[in-house]
Design an enzyme around this catalytic site. Structure first.
Site, PDB file in Angstrom:
ATOM      1  CB  ILE A 184      -0.987   0.023   1.197  1.00 19.09           C
ATOM      2  CG1 ILE A 184      -0.255  -0.118   2.537  1.00 19.09           C
ATOM      3  CG2 ILE A 184      -2.032  -1.059   1.047  1.00 19.09           C
ATOM      4  CD1 ILE A 184      -1.207  -0.085   3.737  1.00 19.09           C
ATOM      5  CG  ASP A 185      -0.115   4.193  -2.775  1.00 20.74           C
ATOM      6  OD1 ASP A 185       0.558   3.364  -3.418  1.00 20.74           O
ATOM      7  OD2 ASP A 185      -1.173   4.695  -3.190  1.00 20.74           O
ATOM      8  CE  LYS A 186       6.711   9.087   2.947  1.00 22.71           C
ATOM      9  NZ  LYS A 186       7.623  10.141   2.442  1.00 22.71           N
ATOM     10  CB  THR A 231      -2.462   4.214   1.712  1.00 22.78           C
ATOM     11  OG1 THR A 231      -2.734   5.031   0.577  1.00 22.78           O
ATOM     12  CG2 THR A 231      -3.687   3.374   2.041  1.00 22.78           C
ATOM     13  NE  ARG A 252      -3.287   8.156  -4.236  1.00 19.82           N
ATOM     14  CZ  ARG A 252      -1.981   8.412  -4.282  1.00 19.82           C
ATOM     15  NH1 ARG A 252      -1.094   7.431  -4.100  1.00 19.82           N
ATOM     16  NH2 ARG A 252      -1.559   9.637  -4.512  1.00 19.82           N
TER      17      ARG A 252
END
Length: 344
Positions: A143-145, A147, A263
């Site tokens: 998962i993104d930084k 998130t 997103r």
């Protein structure tokens, strides 16, 4: 480099190929995935009658005795770091963590340290039995930084293979909570004209496109309808905010798992996430609709309002069905409270 030696006797009615027969007959406690076995065969570490067998398609018969030399897992080139972790569950084969906002999952040229992998190497220590021949955690999804939320990571080779297979087959349950601009409602005529957007019973928005890296901005993903990789996201309204409603808490779940999928899909539908610096644009909420507190909180929110709330999968070793939940972080709770405040 030291190694261990494993003797395997091919059992009755074996598959015709060596790699498939070994995958069936190697004891589970050896923690050798099919991928790892294929690499050992290619490296000449598998022998029959003292002769190396390097062809994974080699024929085998019941009673064949196969010797496998397994090099002891080497230490990873990535260094362990004593970084606190919110561990939800852990056993010999996997670990489930609640990743905080701001933590990168895996080291990269721009982020060589301070990552989840660095933290896991310190936390797990000698309990890592080796993934792909190295003592390292097996990252099967990210998962993104910016998130927050739940991640499962493999500690053994067999768990890594089993989890990766579930993600590849899209059988993993993944639910996210997000706060978006606008309300993705089936009664909005605008949405009926957005390509790739449809609605299912229960006012569930389904977004079906292809995704690929943006041609000019390599940090972004782009929606395509030809080429790229198939991607499907579903979205359900949990709570609208404002009078009239100008934002919403939504639940998103993934049929596929592509980079930035939620997103970029939400932005494509015209409902980008509050705080998303990459896909959100410069949208503002009306103070008349959500009050000064709500509009100010949305404008100041520093990251995409996205949280990986639920993760469900089948344990790759025990076969147990597992499901984990993580409460939303404080910053998203505060944002939601501010958006609600106009109604109180």
């Amino acid at each position: 480099m030291s190694s261990t030696r494993l003797t395997v006797t091919i059992q009755a009615d074996p598959p015709a190929r060596l790699d498939k027969a070994l995958s069936r007959d190697v004891p589970a406690e050896a923690s050798l995935s099919r991928t790892r076995l294929a690499r050992l065969i290619a490296d000449g570490q598998v022998t029959r009658g003292d002769a190396p067998v390097t062809d994974p398609k080699a024929k085998v018969a019941e009673g064949d005795v196969i010797e496998i030399t397994v090099p002891v897992a080497e230490d990873s080139h990535i260094g362990p770091e004593d970084i606190p972790l919110d561990v939800i569950y852990e056993d010999d084969d996997l670990i489930v963590v609640n990743k905080p906002v701001g933590m990168v999952v895996h080291p990269a040229p721009g982020t060589p340290g301070g990552t989840l992998v660095n933290a896991l190497l310190h936390h797990c220590g000698d309990t890592l039995s080796g993934v792909g021949g190295a003592k390292r955690p097996g990252i099967v999804h990210r998962i993104d930084k910016d998130t927050s939320g739940i991640l499962v990571v493999a500690k053994s080779d067999r768990a890594h293979h089993g989890l990766a297979e579930q993600f590849e087959k899209h059988t993993v349950e993944r639910y996210y909570k997000a706060v978006c601009y606008g309300v993705p409602d089936a009664y909005d005529p605008r949405l009926r004209g957005v390509r790739g957007v449809s609605f299912e019973p229960g006012n569930i928005m389904k977004i079906t496109t292809h995704l690929a890296r943006h041609k000019t901005d390599r940090q972004r993903q782009a929606v395509l309808f030809e080429g790229g990789r198939h991607a499907v996201t579903r979205v359900r309204i949990v709570e609208p905010f404002g009078t009239p409603a100008v934002a919403a808490l939504v639940e998103c779940w993934l049929e596929t798992g592509r980079t930035h999928q939620i997103r970029v899909h939400m932005a494509h539908a015209g409902h980008s996430l509050i705080g998303d610096q990459t896909y959100g644009g410069r949208r503002k909420l009306s103070e008349k609709a959500v009050g000064v507190a709500g509009a100010t909180a949305a404008r100041a929110f520093p990251r995409q309002a996205l949280h990986a709330a639920v993760l469900g999968f089948t344990h790759p070793v025990s076969g147990e069905v597992m499901r984990f939940e993580a409460a939303m972080p404080e910053d998203m709770e505060a944002l939601i409270a501010a958006l609600r405040s106009q109604a109180s």
